[in-house]
Design an enzyme around this catalytic site. Structure first.
Site, short mmCIF file in Angstrom:
data_model
loop_
_atom_site.label_atom_id
_atom_site.label_comp_id
_atom_site.label_asym_id
_atom_site.label_seq_id
_atom_site.Cartn_x
_atom_site.Cartn_y
_atom_site.Cartn_z
CG ASP A 1 -2.03 -1.01 1.14
OD1 ASP A 1 -2.42 -1.38 0.02
OD2 ASP A 1 -2.51 -1.44 2.20
CG ASP B 1 -6.53 -1.55 -1.69
OD1 ASP B 1 -6.60 -2.77 -1.92
OD2 ASP B 1 -5.72 -1.05 -0.88
#
Length: 156
Positions: free
Chosen positions: A111, A128
């Site tokens: 991330d 995401d």
């Protein structure tokens, strides 16, 4: 090969490769940048959304692969659903499988988007965002279909 399959493959490959490239760059080239609202900061998510189920870290990649396999079997048996939703399905598969590959490659999902203006939000990645986009497209398609059916019923 049907046009839906061709377009689906193009969407899948494009999103998958782009997402993996960006993640590789963050891991290997330190693309971190601090901004006043949002920063780019490398983080590893050992769980799923908002780091839930991180205690299953070692098993999540296998659980998610099984889910993807079951979904694929379902779509093979229900081709009309694939044809109807092939664009969001392609987006969803590309993003989901990219995150699963992270688990095998890096031991966690990579991330890097970090929102911190006004409140701190979970760190997330392009995959995401694509997963949320795919779900939103499916919901919008369902709403539009329901409205169309309602119109047809009211006319008859």
């Amino acid at each position: 090969m049907r046009k839906e399959y061709k377009l689906s493959l193009i969407i899948f490959i494009s999103i998958f490769i782009f997402d993996q490239f960006v993640k590789y760059a963050f891991v290997n080239f330190s693309w971190e940048v601090d901004g006043p609202y949002m920063s780019l900061k490398l983080a590893y998510n050992y769980g799923v959304a908002f780091s839930m189920f991180a205690f299953l870290q070692e098993y999540l990649k296998y659980i998610q692969l099984v889910i993807a396999l079951v979904a694929t079997i379902y779509l093979v048996k229900n081709k009309e659903i694939f044809y109807k939703y092939f664009i969001p399905i392609s987006i969803l598969y590309a993003a989901g499988l990219s995150n699963i590959l992270d688990r095998f490659t890096y031991g966690a999902v990579v991330d890097y988007f970090y929102w911190h203006y006004g409140f701190e939000f979970a760190i997330f990645n392009i995959a995401d965002v694509m997963i949320n986009l795919a779900v939103a497209i499916i919901i919008i398609m369902q709403i539009l279909e329901a409205r169309e059916e309602k119109k047809k019923k009211s006319k008859s």
